[in-house]
Design a protein around this motif. Sequence first.
Motif, short mmCIF file in Angstrom:
data_model
loop_
_atom_site.label_atom_id
_atom_site.label_comp_id
_atom_site.label_asym_id
_atom_site.label_seq_id
_atom_site.Cartn_x
_atom_site.Cartn_y
_atom_site.Cartn_z
N THR A 130 -6.87 -1.10 6.85
CA THR A 130 -6.58 -2.76 6.34
C THR A 130 -5.66 -3.01 5.26
O THR A 130 -4.83 -3.89 5.20
N ALA A 131 -5.19 -1.71 4.62
CA ALA A 131 -4.18 -2.04 3.74
C ALA A 131 -2.75 -1.41 4.62
O ALA A 131 -3.24 -0.91 6.04
N ASP A 132 -1.70 -1.56 4.18
CA ASP A 132 -0.38 -1.29 4.89
C ASP A 132 0.09 0.13 4.37
O ASP A 132 0.01 0.25 3.24
N HIS A 133 0.05 1.04 5.44
CA HIS A 133 0.16 2.32 5.01
C HIS A 133 1.56 2.82 5.37
O HIS A 133 2.07 2.60 6.39
N ARG A 134 2.15 3.60 4.14
CA ARG A 134 3.43 4.27 4.42
C ARG A 134 3.45 5.77 4.02
O ARG A 134 2.00 6.02 3.49
N LEU A 135 4.21 6.50 4.03
CA LEU A 135 4.10 7.76 3.94
C LEU A 135 4.91 8.34 2.66
O LEU A 135 6.19 7.84 2.51
N HIS A 136 4.65 9.15 1.89
CA HIS A 136 5.22 9.92 0.82
C HIS A 136 5.26 11.26 0.94
O HIS A 136 4.07 11.73 0.90
N LEU A 137 6.09 11.96 1.11
CA LEU A 137 5.97 13.56 1.47
C LEU A 137 6.35 14.09 0.06
O LEU A 137 7.61 13.97 -0.34
N ARG A 162 -10.59 2.30 2.87
CA ARG A 162 -11.59 1.31 2.41
C ARG A 162 -11.57 1.49 0.89
O ARG A 162 -11.61 0.34 0.13
N GLU A 163 -11.43 2.96 0.30
CA GLU A 163 -11.50 2.90 -1.01
C GLU A 163 -10.14 2.37 -1.56
O GLU A 163 -10.18 1.68 -2.74
N LEU A 164 -9.12 2.35 -1.24
CA LEU A 164 -7.56 1.76 -1.67
C LEU A 164 -8.06 0.31 -1.50
O LEU A 164 -7.55 -0.33 -2.57
N ILE A 165 -8.52 -0.33 -0.33
CA ILE A 165 -8.58 -1.90 -0.40
C ILE A 165 -9.66 -2.37 -1.41
O ILE A 165 -9.33 -3.56 -2.16
N SER A 166 -10.55 -1.52 -1.57
CA SER A 166 -11.69 -1.91 -2.71
C SER A 166 -11.24 -1.80 -3.97
O SER A 166 -11.71 -2.34 -5.06
N VAL A 213 -5.68 -2.39 -3.71
CA VAL A 213 -4.36 -1.76 -3.07
C VAL A 213 -4.17 -2.43 -1.84
O VAL A 213 -4.91 -2.20 -0.81
N THR A 214 -2.97 -3.16 -1.45
CA THR A 214 -2.65 -3.88 -0.24
C THR A 214 -1.76 -2.94 0.54
O THR A 214 -1.56 -3.18 1.69
N THR A 215 -0.77 -2.27 -0.32
CA THR A 215 0.33 -1.48 0.31
C THR A 215 0.28 -0.12 -0.43
O THR A 215 0.13 -0.03 -1.50
N PRO A 244 -8.35 5.74 -7.31
CA PRO A 244 -7.72 4.40 -6.91
C PRO A 244 -8.31 3.26 -8.08
O PRO A 244 -7.40 2.47 -8.22
N GLN A 245 -9.45 3.60 -8.40
CA GLN A 245 -10.06 2.38 -9.10
C GLN A 245 -9.19 2.26 -10.33
O GLN A 245 -9.41 1.10 -11.40
N SER A 246 -8.49 3.13 -10.98
CA SER A 246 -7.84 3.32 -12.47
C SER A 246 -6.72 2.39 -12.34
O SER A 246 -6.77 1.94 -13.49
#
Length: 378
Positions: free
Chosen positions: A129-136, A83-87, A90-92, A305-307
Amino acid sequence: MNEHVYTNYRLQLPDQEVLGTLVVRDGAIADIQPGLVAQGQNGDGDYLLPGLIELHTDNLEQCISPRPKVRFPLEAAVVYHDRELISAGVTTVCDAIAVGDITPTSIRLTQFAPMINAITDAQTHGRLTADHRLHLRCELAYEHVCDITAQFVEHPLLALVSLMDHTPGQRQFANVQKYREYYMGKHHISETEIDAFIQDRIEAQQRYVSQNRQQLVELMRSQNIPLASHDDATVEHVQEAIADGAVIAEFPTTIDAAKASHQHGLQILMGAPNLVLGGSHSGNVSAMELAELDLVDIFSSDYVPQSLLQAMFLITRQTQKPLYKAAKLFTLNSAKAIGLDGDRGSLAVGKRADFITVHDDGIVPRLTSVVRTGRRVA
């Protein structure tokens, strides 16, 4: 048929800004045209641009442990993070999951698998809500980093792997005094303990980094997974990244490293907080300085995220770049780096209707809506 019309918006297209109308049909962009129409949502001249694409954020860790010794349930923390990302528009997102750390109490030593499982489960069951992927994020001086990474190398959400070395005297912490200040402050290591702590880290670096780097590079090549270097400080670091097959240079710490990365075709990723704050908290190169020299390809929110949105508009004011050009550093370039530009990252007919609308009063840009696959979600 599900259709929505957005008119009287300043559309940030890949190569121009157009005051016009965008039509969404069944979750995709169906039409883009200059001029206004009588129907639909009237934007009153506000901006409409692609949804932001984030490649490196540690925000989930903050949601899990917002204060020392506090641990929120993972299922809840993942949803808070989303939710923080969507707000923030950030959609992906590529959630940065650290594998290994240098402090024995760090969640990065124990929570990587639960975090990955919680993200996967939440996305599978529609809680995100966003589309999440992984970054190791692989800490090379951690003894078990190769064995752990190998467990997730075929994970369907894995989009990026980065190689890190946070040893004192290396890369981000070439200045050992900065390292002392950072770890004494963040991890509450005492004055009497810090020297032994630093020596332990140096010995681990000498013992593990070289062999771990070689094994991880070979593993990523075998799976064709995009690789990023991290905190390159010298031309030699960049040459090592090129030899490893890296395609992204995350957070180069000096202008020399940034120039060498650019020369060799690496996509340079910098942190939006660095730009918003007017400089690096570690005393490294300024993100705005690199942006003014056209030495940044991608911006990441890192830990705020807001930056992202604020950084985009700061670039337009400081460099006089048009917004549609600055927006690529937060959208299309990010998508290209991990092979997702075929269906997202720009406003184009046929692409996913992932976009944001923004009102800017010249002080701090304000997100007014977030649309993902044609549906307003914030």
